[in-house]
Design a protein around this motif. Sequence first.
Motif, PDB file in Angstrom:
ATOM      1  N   LEU A 338       0.857  -1.191   0.000  1.00 21.91           N
ATOM      2  CA  LEU A 338       0.000   0.000   0.000  1.00 21.91           C
ATOM      3  C   LEU A 338       0.891   1.238   0.000  1.00 21.91           C
ATOM      4  O   LEU A 338       1.623   1.482   0.963  1.00 21.91           O
ATOM      5  N   VAL A 339       0.855   1.955  -1.084  1.00 17.20           N
ATOM      6  CA  VAL A 339       1.600   3.212  -1.182  1.00 17.20           C
ATOM      7  C   VAL A 339       0.557   4.291  -1.465  1.00 17.20           C
ATOM      8  O   VAL A 339      -0.327   4.093  -2.294  1.00 17.20           O
ATOM      9  N   VAL A 340       0.642   5.404  -0.730  1.00 18.96           N
ATOM     10  CA  VAL A 340      -0.428   6.398  -0.783  1.00 18.96           C
ATOM     11  C   VAL A 340       0.167   7.782  -0.981  1.00 18.96           C
ATOM     12  O   VAL A 340       1.144   8.138  -0.323  1.00 18.96           O
ATOM     13  N   SER A 341      -0.454   8.553  -1.861  1.00 24.08           N
ATOM     14  CA  SER A 341      -0.026   9.954  -1.998  1.00 24.08           C
ATOM     15  C   SER A 341      -0.738  10.799  -0.945  1.00 24.08           C
ATOM     16  O   SER A 341      -1.948  10.651  -0.742  1.00 24.08           O
ATOM     17  N   ASN A 342       0.004  11.665  -0.239  1.00 21.86           N
ATOM     18  CA  ASN A 342      -0.670  12.612   0.663  1.00 21.86           C
ATOM     19  C   ASN A 342      -0.252  14.048   0.331  1.00 21.86           C
ATOM     20  O   ASN A 342      -0.155  14.905   1.207  1.00 21.86           O
ATOM     21  N   GLU A 343      -0.033  14.268  -0.973  1.00 20.46           N
ATOM     22  CA  GLU A 343       0.411  15.575  -1.468  1.00 20.46           C
ATOM     23  C   GLU A 343      -0.516  16.717  -1.046  1.00 20.46           C
ATOM     24  O   GLU A 343      -0.076  17.809  -0.714  1.00 20.46           O
ATOM     25  N   GLY A 344      -1.850  16.435  -1.098  1.00 27.59           N
ATOM     26  CA  GLY A 344      -2.840  17.486  -0.848  1.00 27.59           C
ATOM     27  C   GLY A 344      -2.627  18.143   0.502  1.00 27.59           C
ATOM     28  O   GLY A 344      -2.471  19.371   0.600  1.00 27.59           O
ATOM     29  N   PHE A 345      -2.604  17.349   1.571  1.00 27.18           N
ATOM     30  CA  PHE A 345      -2.424  17.934   2.901  1.00 27.18           C
ATOM     31  C   PHE A 345      -1.022  18.498   3.085  1.00 27.18           C
ATOM     32  O   PHE A 345      -0.837  19.506   3.756  1.00 27.18           O
ATOM     33  N   ARG A 346      -0.030  17.844   2.488  1.00 21.79           N
ATOM     34  CA  ARG A 346       1.333  18.397   2.600  1.00 21.79           C
ATOM     35  C   ARG A 346       1.390  19.779   1.955  1.00 21.79           C
ATOM     36  O   ARG A 346       2.010  20.689   2.487  1.00 21.79           O
ATOM     37  N   SER A 347       0.686  19.930   0.833  1.00 22.77           N
ATOM     38  CA  SER A 347       0.722  21.251   0.172  1.00 22.77           C
ATOM     39  C   SER A 347      -0.049  22.292   0.987  1.00 22.77           C
ATOM     40  O   SER A 347       0.161  23.487   0.840  1.00 22.77           O
ATOM     41  N   LEU A 348      -0.960  21.826   1.860  1.00 23.49           N
ATOM     42  CA  LEU A 348      -1.677  22.777   2.733  1.00 23.49           C
ATOM     43  C   LEU A 348      -0.875  23.044   4.015  1.00 23.49           C
ATOM     44  O   LEU A 348      -1.340  23.735   4.911  1.00 23.49           O
ATOM     45  N   GLY A 349       0.294  22.436   4.136  1.00 25.73           N
ATOM     46  CA  GLY A 349       1.180  22.757   5.248  1.00 25.73           C
ATOM     47  C   GLY A 349       1.251  21.697   6.338  1.00 25.73           C
ATOM     48  O   GLY A 349       1.876  21.913   7.372  1.00 25.73           O
ATOM     49  N   ASP A 351       2.625  18.766   8.402  1.00 27.55           N
ATOM     50  CA  ASP A 351       3.871  18.037   8.604  1.00 27.55           C
ATOM     51  C   ASP A 351       3.516  16.900   9.560  1.00 27.55           C
ATOM     52  O   ASP A 351       3.500  17.077  10.771  1.00 27.55           O
ATOM     53  N   PRO A 352       3.165  15.724   9.027  1.00 32.79           N
ATOM     54  CA  PRO A 352       2.488  14.731   9.869  1.00 32.79           C
ATOM     55  C   PRO A 352       3.347  14.136  10.985  1.00 32.79           C
ATOM     56  O   PRO A 352       4.570  14.008  10.857  1.00 32.79           O
ATOM     57  N   ILE A 353       2.647  13.785  12.064  1.00 29.21           N
ATOM     58  CA  ILE A 353       3.274  13.088  13.202  1.00 29.21           C
ATOM     59  C   ILE A 353       3.502  11.638  12.780  1.00 29.21           C
ATOM     60  O   ILE A 353       2.587  10.996  12.271  1.00 29.21           O
ATOM     61  N   LEU A 354       4.720  11.146  13.011  1.00 30.64           N
ATOM     62  CA  LEU A 354       5.009   9.772  12.607  1.00 30.64           C
ATOM     63  C   LEU A 354       5.044   8.852  13.824  1.00 30.64           C
ATOM     64  O   LEU A 354       5.137   9.305  14.969  1.00 30.64           O
ATOM     65  N   LEU A 355       4.963   7.561  13.543  1.00 30.24           N
ATOM     66  CA  LEU A 355       4.848   6.587  14.634  1.00 30.24           C
ATOM     67  C   LEU A 355       6.065   6.548  15.542  1.00 30.24           C
ATOM     68  O   LEU A 355       5.970   6.080  16.681  1.00 30.24           O
ATOM     69  N   ASP A 356       7.212   7.009  15.049  1.00 27.59           N
ATOM     70  CA  ASP A 356       8.375   6.962  15.933  1.00 27.59           C
ATOM     71  C   ASP A 356       8.450   8.207  16.827  1.00 27.59           C
ATOM     72  O   ASP A 356       9.445   8.435  17.504  1.00 27.59           O
TER      73      ASP A 356
END
Length: 397
Positions: A338-349, A351-356
């Motif tokens: 499963l590979v997913v694009s999340n360009e939309g939210f990244r372009s809105l600024g 910077d997602p919290i990651l599991l680590d």
Amino acid sequence: MKVIVFGGDGFCGWPTALHLSSLGHDVTIVDNLSRRRIDDELGLKSLTPIASMPDRLRAWQELQGRPIEFVEMDMARDISGLDRLLGETQPDAVVHFAEQRAAPYSMRGPEEKRYTVDNNISATHHLLVALVERSPDTHLVHLGTMGVYGYSGGGFSIPEGYLDVAVRDEEGELQQREILFPTSPGSVYHMTKSLDQLMFQFYARNDRLKITDLHQGIVWGTQTDLTMRDERLINRFDYDGDYGTVLNRFLVESAIGYPLTVHGSGGQTRAFINIGDTVRCVALAIENPPERGERVNILNQVAETLRVIDLAELVSKRTGAEIAHVPNPRAEADENELVVSNEGFRSLGLDPILLDSSLLQDTIDLSRRYRDRIDREKIPARSAWNAERQREIDGDM
Ligand code: NAD
């Protein structure tokens, strides 16, 4: 803005309502409290002790000096109530979380299958019709799921909603088309979310409704900085076999020395997002509405993808918990990509919290704090996708 949060008593809806209120929006929560009733029906309780809705709202008013209104309403049934509410409020935006959201619960048996379809499809459709009739300028933000797509495979990432295809016409010439990325629902719940998409496409085109559909990954974590401010604001935390999402279930298991129950080989890849990012993404979506007449704006609300076994190893490394492979109740491939694009939210600024991140430790600490409330009997998944899977779970094969 005036915002109505449908399903605002739930796991994602409650912290979202607080976040939107803290940003200065006038928030009304609509909920029929069905999720609390399902807890009673299944003999469950949230790991965290959630306060009643009046207590939650009183605490928020005391702390923030700002009210959140509450309307108890079943939007799948109370059509006139929904019409009246939208007509009187004329909200700038509505956020729609109000659906039966557990895939395993939707596969428990015929009653749950019918309930999930009746509830989810009626709730979404009644809302769309009420918007057309009473408040057509309102922006609808819906919480969909990455799960509708099944898996990408083939080395490409799942785009944000749409796919460009070329079809040969009768002269053999290639014609370009943009279509909704095909869904491949793996449960009755996911099927309702796939049907939601078609309803959105129709009403965006036919009535020029402004619609954003957020295809969210599995949410992990529980608390946000706002729900942490008072015990009465605490968010719900499901850990049982039906409603507990995979990472939160692993964290609870680790807190009580229960092995981390990996379904099958654990080679299934899933998409994840932290609850703090869920609330931020919804606020960003509200601030960036499509114009009337535009196609449905579809965004993948996902921080990262991980195989279930890698997730279990991450938790095991942090907590020392053992890993146990148990039969998978789902009818699905043992391994998938499963590979997913999340360009939309990244372009809105975003910077997602990651599991680590350190937030994983916060959730581990929370699980330990409420470990006395955990009912070990409720942890194993018991809702099988079909008779063969049921026999495997029951140990007959
Ligand atoms: P939840 O069950 O905790 O919350 C849903 C809320 O909606 C509940 O409070 C319930 O009482 C209410 N509700 C259900 N039917 C209703 C009706 N007919 N009328 C009024 N209220 C009704 O679920 P959640 O985890 O907060 O999920 C919210 C949304 O986000 C769902 O639509 C779900 O599909 C989507 N989503 C959740 C996750 C996740 O990991 N939790 C992942 C992807 C997508």
